[in-house]
Scaffold this motif. Structure first.
Motif, PDB file in Angstrom:
ATOM      1  N   ALA A   1       0.825  -1.213   0.000  1.00  0.00           N
ATOM      2  CA  ALA A   1       0.000   0.000   0.000  1.00  0.00           C
ATOM      3  C   ALA A   1       0.857   1.261   0.000  1.00  0.00           C
ATOM      4  O   ALA A   1       0.452   2.297  -0.527  1.00  0.00           O
ATOM      5  N   ASP A   2       2.063   1.184   0.605  1.00  0.00           N
ATOM      6  CA  ASP A   2       2.934   2.354   0.604  1.00  0.00           C
ATOM      7  C   ASP A   2       3.538   2.618  -0.768  1.00  0.00           C
ATOM      8  O   ASP A   2       3.795   3.772  -1.123  1.00  0.00           O
ATOM      9  N   ASN A   3       3.793   1.566  -1.518  1.00  0.00           N
ATOM     10  CA  ASN A   3       4.400   1.713  -2.837  1.00  0.00           C
ATOM     11  C   ASN A   3       3.629   0.833  -3.825  1.00  0.00           C
ATOM     12  O   ASN A   3       4.083  -0.245  -4.214  1.00  0.00           O
ATOM     13  N   PRO A   4       2.440   1.277  -4.220  1.00  0.00           N
ATOM     14  CA  PRO A   4       1.628   0.442  -5.115  1.00  0.00           C
ATOM     15  C   PRO A   4       2.218   0.398  -6.519  1.00  0.00           C
ATOM     16  O   PRO A   4       2.675   1.400  -7.056  1.00  0.00           O
ATOM     17  N   ILE A   5       2.199  -0.779  -7.120  1.00  0.00           N
ATOM     18  CA  ILE A   5       2.648  -0.991  -8.504  1.00  0.00           C
ATOM     19  C   ILE A   5       1.449  -1.502  -9.290  1.00  0.00           C
ATOM     20  O   ILE A   5       0.870  -2.541  -8.954  1.00  0.00           O
ATOM     21  N   TYR A   6       1.100  -0.752 -10.311  1.00  0.00           N
ATOM     22  CA  TYR A   6      -0.086  -1.087 -11.085  1.00  0.00           C
ATOM     23  C   TYR A   6       0.299  -1.869 -12.337  1.00  0.00           C
ATOM     24  O   TYR A   6       1.438  -1.784 -12.831  1.00  0.00           O
ATOM     25  N   TYR A   7      -0.680  -2.612 -12.829  1.00  0.00           N
ATOM     26  CA  TYR A   7      -0.472  -3.340 -14.081  1.00  0.00           C
ATOM     27  C   TYR A   7      -0.342  -2.343 -15.229  1.00  0.00           C
ATOM     28  O   TYR A   7      -1.103  -1.372 -15.329  1.00  0.00           O
TER      29      TYR A   7
END
Length: 544
Positions: free
Chosen positions: A383-389
């Motif tokens: 949640a602190d460093n979200p990586i999206y598709y």
């Protein structure tokens, strides 16, 4: 003041009665002379001619004596001679403690001091010849010469305390001290110019003057043993004035020159008292609850009135109305979900994904919108460093996890092929190979008798092309001749299949690069049966 015997009250203050009509207060004569000798006479009357109450009987006592029969037997008794009378001023002469009268006194106390007597006990005042110090000379010599010091008062240890700056002026002409406040713009304080008015400051008071009322009376030399002088104000030292501890950290050039000439202090460096601000505390975001975007939800933790996150306007203009579409299947142990198909739409302008399920008649499942347009976070991110598709994560054979549901990409539209061809540098070799195999299947000739196996198994051609590609890359590397023997050792039934766990253990023991994208694709295309993998295609790829 006399008591009334009728009432029987004691002769005490408040219990006696005063006769206001009495005017005579003379005493009877009790001393006289007879034939030249002094004799004592018993007084017949009291003060002022009153009746004496001594040796007199009441009426009740007289009645009692009259009723006694002893008088008849023995006759009238002789009257006892009266006791010898002694006046009170003779009987109590030179007698001072009161125990004989039944009066108890307190223990003896010290006599109150007489100020005049104590003053007489002090030694005589000694006169000392005054020194050669001339105050007029000091005034004329040091007039308009002021030492200026820069100090701070650190009160941060107390509640709501702070560190404040002050300027201390020391006037050499009369040894007085003045403290001024340093005001800053918008500091929220009233602009009072002085913290302490110009005055002489005592350094050490006499012992008896600690309780001296300084707020209403001025302190004189009698109450002070030592005053503050110029030698007490040194850069780098602290001094206490009016209960506040001031730390002197700098002075002006005139003060430095004066201390150099007067006290020989040539090195008075400026001390840095500025406090370094602590590093900003990184706000901790609460756990993501799954509603909305992470960036959008985080705005509620940063500001009181949240605003929408900033968008990449240039990207939105470049990729407006450009959508990548994929056909996917749902990985699920439920048999009813195996035939379900979904259409993934990836919007390049906003990196959002929407999922649509085409309705199928008599399937028992209502089709339609499966997921609205939103960004999807990869399962490996936090949640602190979200990586999206991103678009590079979508290719044929890729597994996409959307909020706990796993989807496998089966096919793409023609626009995806063109987009991947124009942006080939962004995609992995595995993704490019999957698209290449799809194109080859589309361009393959019509099936005949010679292509009966290809018609029955459409993935054979793709598998053969992948094996050729791997063998070309391994031309300069030594081949593994014992790879087949290693797999056959654990294939007891000679079925060509081994367990998945054992399959990867054998690959690790032979140092086969299973992390390579081409090897991953080859393993995916290998025939699977329950929890086992066919190893023949892998042996062909790594054998000469």
């Amino acid at each position: 003041m006399v008591s009334n015997p009728v009432h029987g009250l004691p002769f005490l203050p408040g219990t006696s009665f005063k006769d206001s009509t009495k005017t005579a207060f003379h005493r009877s004569q009790t001393l006289g002379y007879r034939n030249g000798y002094a004799v004592v006479r018993r007084p017949t009357v009291g003060i002022g001619g009153e009746r004496l109450q001594v040796n007199q009987l009441s009426q009740a006592e007289l009645d009692e004596l009259a009723n006694k029969a002893t008088i008849l037997t023995y006759g009238q008794p002789k009257q006892a001679p009266p006791a010898e009378f002694i006046p009170a001023h003779v009987a109590f002469d030179k007698k001072v403690f009161l125990e004989s009268q039944g009066i108890e006194l307190n223990p003896p106390e010290k006599m109150a001091l007489d100020p005049y007597t104590e003053l007489r006990k002090q030694p005589l005042r000694k006169y000392v010849t005054p020194s050669d110090f001339d105050q007029l000379k000091q005034f004329l010599t040091f007039d308009k010469q002021v030492l200026r010091f820069y100090a701070i008062w650190d009160d941060t240890d107390s509640m709501f305390g702070e560190c404040r700056n002050y300027i201390i002026h020391y006037y050499l002409m009369d040894d007085t001290v003045e403290i001024r406040e340093v005001h800053e713009r918008n500091d929220g304080r009233d602009p009072f110019p002085l913290l302490m008015n110009r005055q002489r400051m005592p350094k050490i008071l006499v012992e008896n003057a600690k309780n001296f009322p300084q707020c209403v009376l001025e302190i004189s030399d009698q109450e002070v043993l030592e005053w503050y002088t110029a030698k007490d104000f040194i850069v780098g030292k602290s001094l206490t004035i009016l209960g506040r501890t001031f730390f002197i950290y700098d002075c002006d050039p005139f003060t430095r020159q004066y201390y150099k000439e007067k006290f020989g202090l040539s090195d008075l460096p400026r001390i840095d008292v500025s406090k370094k601000e602590p590093p900003p505390v990184k706000p901790e975001l609460p756990p993501y609850n799954g509603y909305g975007l992470v960036e959008d939800s985080a705005q509620n933790c940063f500001v009181l009135i949240p605003k929408a996150p900033k968008k990449d306007v240039i990207k939105m203009l470049m990729y407006d109305n450009k959508v990548l579409r994929y056909l996917a299947a749902l990985e699920s142990p439920i048999p009813e979900d195996k035939d379900r198909r979904f259409v993934f739409s990836y919007f390049l302008a906003s990196d959002m994904i929407s999922i649509f399920e085409p309705p199928v008649r008599n399937s028992g499942i209502i089709g339609g919108k499966y997921l609205g347009r939103t960004k999807v976070v990869k399962p490996s991110s936090t949640a602190d460093n979200p990586i999206y598709y991103g678009p590079t994560d979508f290719f044929i054979g890729a597994v996409i996890e959307v909020f706990g549901h796993r989807f496998v990409i089966l096919d793409t539209d023609d626009y995806v092929l063109k987009y991947m061809e124009s942006n080939a540098a962004q995609y992995s070799p595995e993704a490019l190979l999957s698209i290449q195999n799809r194109v080859q299947r589309q361009e393959a000739p019509a099936p005949g008798l010679e292509n009966k196996q290809t018609k029955e198994d459409p993935g054979v051609q793709e598998l053969e092309a992948l094996i050729d590609t791997i063998q070309k890359q391994l031309k300069d590397h030594p081949c593994k001749d014992n790879i087949r023997e290693a797999f056959q050792t654990y294939d007891k039934e000679a079925s060509g299949y081994v367990d998945k766990e054992m399959f990867f253990k054998i690959c690790d023991s032979l140092n086969l690069p299973t992390d390579d994208s081409l090897i991953k694709e080859l393993i995916r295309l290998c025939p699977h049966r329950e929890d086992k993998i066919n190893y023949h295609h892998l042996v062909r790829a790594f054998s000469s």
